[in-house]
Design a protein around this motif. Sequence first.
Motif, PDB file in Angstrom:
ATOM      1  N   ARG A 235       1.223  -1.221   0.218  1.00 41.14           N
ATOM      2  CA  ARG A 235       0.386  -0.336  -0.013  1.00 41.14           C
ATOM      3  C   ARG A 235       0.745   1.379   0.198  1.00 41.14           C
ATOM      4  NH1 ARG A 235      -4.514   0.105   4.234  1.00 41.14           N
ATOM      5  NH2 ARG A 235      -5.122   1.580   3.296  1.00 41.14           N
ATOM      6  N   ALA A 236       1.986   1.225   0.810  1.00 39.90           N
ATOM      7  CA  ALA A 236       2.832   2.432   0.797  1.00 39.90           C
ATOM      8  C   ALA A 236       3.460   2.301  -0.909  1.00 39.90           C
ATOM      9  CB  ALA A 236       4.236   1.904   2.070  1.00 39.90           C
ATOM     10  N   VAL A 237       4.208   1.456  -1.603  1.00 34.10           N
ATOM     11  CA  VAL A 237       4.665   2.101  -2.454  1.00 34.10           C
ATOM     12  C   VAL A 237       3.966   2.244  -3.396  1.00 34.10           C
ATOM     13  CG1 VAL A 237       5.923   0.407  -4.918  1.00 34.10           C
ATOM     14  CG2 VAL A 237       6.023   0.082  -2.032  1.00 34.10           C
ATOM     15  N   ALA A 238       2.007   2.026  -3.299  1.00 32.74           N
ATOM     16  CA  ALA A 238       1.003   2.369  -3.959  1.00 32.74           C
ATOM     17  C   ALA A 238       1.240   3.638  -4.542  1.00 32.74           C
ATOM     18  CB  ALA A 238      -0.211   1.449  -4.461  1.00 32.74           C
ATOM     19  N   ARG A 239       0.302   3.986  -3.219  1.00 33.27           N
ATOM     20  CA  ARG A 239       0.153   5.361  -3.432  1.00 33.27           C
ATOM     21  C   ARG A 239       1.333   6.224  -3.562  1.00 33.27           C
ATOM     22  NH1 ARG A 239      -1.314   4.881   3.410  1.00 33.27           N
ATOM     23  NH2 ARG A 239      -3.351   3.827   2.982  1.00 33.27           N
ATOM     24  N   SER A 240       2.592   6.111  -2.753  1.00 34.75           N
ATOM     25  CA  SER A 240       3.773   6.724  -3.667  1.00 34.75           C
ATOM     26  C   SER A 240       4.087   6.710  -5.004  1.00 34.75           C
ATOM     27  CB  SER A 240       5.198   6.321  -3.015  1.00 34.75           C
ATOM     28  OG  SER A 240       5.477   5.028  -3.412  1.00 34.75           O
ATOM     29  N   HIS A 241       3.265   6.151  -5.785  1.00 37.19           N
ATOM     30  CA  HIS A 241       3.347   5.679  -6.921  1.00 37.19           C
ATOM     31  C   HIS A 241       1.861   6.298  -8.089  1.00 37.19           C
ATOM     32  CE1 HIS A 241       6.815   3.356  -6.721  1.00 37.19           C
ATOM     33  NE2 HIS A 241       7.018   3.783  -8.040  1.00 37.19           N
ATOM     34  N   ARG A 242       1.094   5.982  -6.878  1.00 31.66           N
ATOM     35  CA  ARG A 242      -0.543   6.911  -7.317  1.00 31.66           C
ATOM     36  C   ARG A 242      -0.695   6.136  -8.078  1.00 31.66           C
ATOM     37  NH1 ARG A 242       1.387  13.221  -9.257  1.00 31.66           N
ATOM     38  NH2 ARG A 242       2.208  13.783  -7.661  1.00 31.66           N
ATOM     39  N   ILE A 243      -1.151   4.783  -7.043  1.00 29.04           N
ATOM     40  CA  ILE A 243      -2.013   4.123  -7.281  1.00 29.04           C
ATOM     41  C   ILE A 243      -2.826   3.832  -7.534  1.00 29.04           C
ATOM     42  CG2 ILE A 243      -2.689   1.547  -8.415  1.00 29.04           C
ATOM     43  CD1 ILE A 243      -0.145   2.304  -9.865  1.00 29.04           C
ATOM     44  N   GLY A 244      -4.805   3.748  -8.055  1.00 29.60           N
ATOM     45  CA  GLY A 244      -5.495   3.829  -7.005  1.00 29.60           C
ATOM     46  C   GLY A 244      -5.770   2.929  -6.223  1.00 29.60           C
ATOM     47  N   GLU A 245      -6.704   3.733  -4.630  1.00 29.11           N
ATOM     48  CA  GLU A 245      -6.483   3.113  -3.899  1.00 29.11           C
ATOM     49  C   GLU A 245      -7.651   1.426  -3.657  1.00 29.11           C
ATOM     50  OE1 GLU A 245      -5.774   2.005   0.821  1.00 29.11           O
ATOM     51  OE2 GLU A 245      -4.737   3.618  -0.649  1.00 29.11           O
ATOM     52  N   ALA A 246      -9.106   1.481  -3.951  1.00 25.82           N
ATOM     53  CA  ALA A 246      -9.673   0.257  -4.332  1.00 25.82           C
ATOM     54  C   ALA A 246      -9.611   0.209  -5.124  1.00 25.82           C
ATOM     55  CB  ALA A 246     -10.840   1.818  -4.977  1.00 25.82           C
ATOM     56  N   PHE A 247      -8.679  -0.119  -6.633  1.00 26.43           N
ATOM     57  CA  PHE A 247      -8.309  -1.478  -7.282  1.00 26.43           C
ATOM     58  C   PHE A 247      -7.148  -2.502  -6.508  1.00 26.43           C
ATOM     59  CE2 PHE A 247      -4.144  -1.915  -9.647  1.00 26.43           C
ATOM     60  CZ  PHE A 247      -4.788  -2.831  -9.954  1.00 26.43           C
ATOM     61  N   PHE A 248      -6.491  -0.861  -5.708  1.00 26.13           N
ATOM     62  CA  PHE A 248      -4.955  -1.808  -4.922  1.00 26.13           C
ATOM     63  C   PHE A 248      -5.935  -2.866  -4.574  1.00 26.13           C
ATOM     64  CE2 PHE A 248      -0.946  -2.677  -2.333  1.00 26.13           C
ATOM     65  CZ  PHE A 248      -0.419  -2.926  -3.186  1.00 26.13           C
ATOM     66  N   LEU A 249      -6.263  -2.176  -3.377  1.00 22.93           N
ATOM     67  CA  LEU A 249      -7.338  -3.198  -2.586  1.00 22.93           C
ATOM     68  C   LEU A 249      -7.958  -4.279  -2.735  1.00 22.93           C
ATOM     69  CD1 LEU A 249      -8.399  -0.569   0.793  1.00 22.93           C
ATOM     70  CD2 LEU A 249      -5.711  -2.103   0.142  1.00 22.93           C
ATOM     71  N   ASP A 250      -8.520  -4.515  -3.628  1.00 26.01           N
ATOM     72  CA  ASP A 250      -9.363  -5.632  -3.991  1.00 26.01           C
ATOM     73  C   ASP A 250      -8.649  -6.200  -5.075  1.00 26.01           C
ATOM     74  OD1 ASP A 250     -11.723  -3.844  -4.063  1.00 26.01           O
ATOM     75  OD2 ASP A 250     -11.709  -3.762  -6.479  1.00 26.01           O
ATOM     76  N   LEU A 251      -7.359  -6.422  -5.583  1.00 33.16           N
ATOM     77  CA  LEU A 251      -6.369  -7.010  -6.642  1.00 33.16           C
ATOM     78  C   LEU A 251      -5.513  -7.791  -5.191  1.00 33.16           C
ATOM     79  CD1 LEU A 251      -4.430  -7.923  -8.346  1.00 33.16           C
ATOM     80  CD2 LEU A 251      -3.285  -5.744  -8.792  1.00 33.16           C
ATOM     81  N   VAL A 252      -5.201  -7.273  -4.283  1.00 34.92           N
ATOM     82  CA  VAL A 252      -4.344  -7.526  -2.435  1.00 34.92           C
ATOM     83  C   VAL A 252      -6.082  -9.496  -2.917  1.00 34.92           C
ATOM     84  CG1 VAL A 252      -3.966  -7.567  -0.772  1.00 34.92           C
ATOM     85  CG2 VAL A 252      -3.209  -6.043  -2.114  1.00 34.92           C
ATOM     86  N   ALA A 253      -6.994  -8.789  -2.157  1.00 30.80           N
ATOM     87  CA  ALA A 253      -8.296  -9.019  -2.095  1.00 30.80           C
ATOM     88  C   ALA A 253      -7.912 -10.572  -2.769  1.00 30.80           C
ATOM     89  CB  ALA A 253      -8.601  -8.779  -1.609  1.00 30.80           C
ATOM     90  N   ILE A 254      -8.257 -10.070  -3.812  1.00 36.49           N
ATOM     91  CA  ILE A 254      -7.838 -11.158  -4.564  1.00 36.49           C
ATOM     92  C   ILE A 254      -6.590 -12.463  -5.243  1.00 36.49           C
ATOM     93  CG2 ILE A 254      -7.696 -12.183  -7.313  1.00 36.49           C
ATOM     94  CD1 ILE A 254      -9.726  -9.144  -7.380  1.00 36.49           C
ATOM     95  N   LEU A 255      -5.941 -11.478  -4.142  1.00 37.90           N
ATOM     96  CA  LEU A 255      -4.175 -12.534  -4.671  1.00 37.90           C
ATOM     97  C   LEU A 255      -3.847 -13.144  -3.685  1.00 37.90           C
ATOM     98  CD1 LEU A 255      -1.840  -9.302  -6.344  1.00 37.90           C
ATOM     99  CD2 LEU A 255      -3.031 -11.586  -6.657  1.00 37.90           C
ATOM    100  N   ILE A 256      -3.759 -13.116  -2.622  1.00 38.99           N
ATOM    101  CA  ILE A 256      -4.548 -13.582  -1.227  1.00 38.99           C
ATOM    102  C   ILE A 256      -5.048 -14.461  -1.274  1.00 38.99           C
ATOM    103  CG2 ILE A 256      -4.961 -13.389   1.162  1.00 38.99           C
ATOM    104  CD1 ILE A 256      -4.198 -10.518   1.462  1.00 38.99           C
ATOM    105  N   VAL A 257      -6.599 -14.696  -1.269  1.00 40.82           N
ATOM    106  CA  VAL A 257      -6.759 -15.921  -2.291  1.00 40.82           C
ATOM    107  C   VAL A 257      -6.759 -16.486  -2.860  1.00 40.82           C
ATOM    108  CG1 VAL A 257      -9.759 -16.496  -2.502  1.00 40.82           C
ATOM    109  CG2 VAL A 257      -9.123 -14.611  -0.998  1.00 40.82           C
ATOM    110  N   SER A 258      -6.375 -16.263  -4.068  1.00 39.06           N
ATOM    111  CA  SER A 258      -6.295 -17.266  -5.253  1.00 39.06           C
ATOM    112  C   SER A 258      -4.571 -17.828  -4.512  1.00 39.06           C
ATOM    113  CB  SER A 258      -6.273 -16.858  -6.389  1.00 39.06           C
ATOM    114  OG  SER A 258      -5.214 -15.182  -6.608  1.00 39.06           O
ATOM    115  N   GLY A 259      -4.184 -17.087  -3.775  1.00 34.51           N
ATOM    116  CA  GLY A 259      -2.826 -17.314  -3.474  1.00 34.51           C
ATOM    117  C   GLY A 259      -2.560 -18.613  -2.184  1.00 34.51           C
ATOM    118  N   LEU A 260      -3.273 -18.272  -1.201  1.00 34.20           N
ATOM    119  CA  LEU A 260      -3.825 -19.876  -0.074  1.00 34.20           C
ATOM    120  C   LEU A 260      -4.333 -20.758  -1.096  1.00 34.20           C
ATOM    121  CD1 LEU A 260      -5.340 -17.624   2.551  1.00 34.20           C
ATOM    122  CD2 LEU A 260      -2.933 -18.814   2.114  1.00 34.20           C
TER     123      LEU A 260
END
Length: 257
Positions: A32-57
């Motif tokens: 999240r810290a990296v995404a903010r510093s590179h101006r990536i949309g917060e909503a998109f990023f949180l959605d992506l991380v949630a998807i990656l966690i579930v699919s990764g597990l």
Amino acid sequence: MFPILLHIGPLTIRTYGAMVALAFLAALQAARAVARSHRIGEAFFLDLVAILIVSGLLGARILYILVNLSYFRENPWESFKVWEGGLVFYGGFLLAALVGIIFTRYRGYVVGEIADLLAPALALGQGIGRWGCFFAGCCYGKPTSLPWGVRFKDPASLAPLGVPLHPVQIYESIGDLLIAGLLWLMLQRRRGTAGEVFWLYVLLYGILRFAVETLRGDDRGPIHGGLAPSQLIALTAILIAGSILLVLKTSKHDAHA
């Protein structure tokens, strides 16, 4: 070492599950810290991380089950006990990568750029998560006479008791954290092509994993040509990542020629 973190009435909190949760949390905050510093949309990023966690597990557990299929055929309900250990990183990586690529393209972002931003956080999470393996006694090393050999004494541990073993979980954790630091520095100074940081992560982790696997003493699935499944995947990852990095470097050089 300490497979059971604590008991709350009938509930048992295992250290492995707690460390995996901590790893995900730390990786999320770093990303999240990296995404903010590179101006990536917060909503998109949180959605992506949630998807990656579930699919990764899910992917990590599926590959672990496939590698130990004979056991899970006889004990099918054990497949759901993820909190007791039993995740293969490359299974989670492959499924999460596939799902992440599809989702990122669907939302209109450049896959290489997003992958670069996630790479340091992924290595950080691995470095923390490996301590869960150490505490649980899973993914243990071969016997050693070296002075830093670790003896597991808790009867609930998954490792052989009373035998000095290579602390391969700690070896990999240190390597992962060094990789995370290097990738973080590269990301701050990035001037290369999108995807370079991510593919460097794939290359470095592949080398680390291949090396650490030579010291593993647990059952890692069927051996082919003297190599365990994770070593075969690591070797493939090394070759692919090395080739792609070479192409990216060549294309960047040609662009500046």
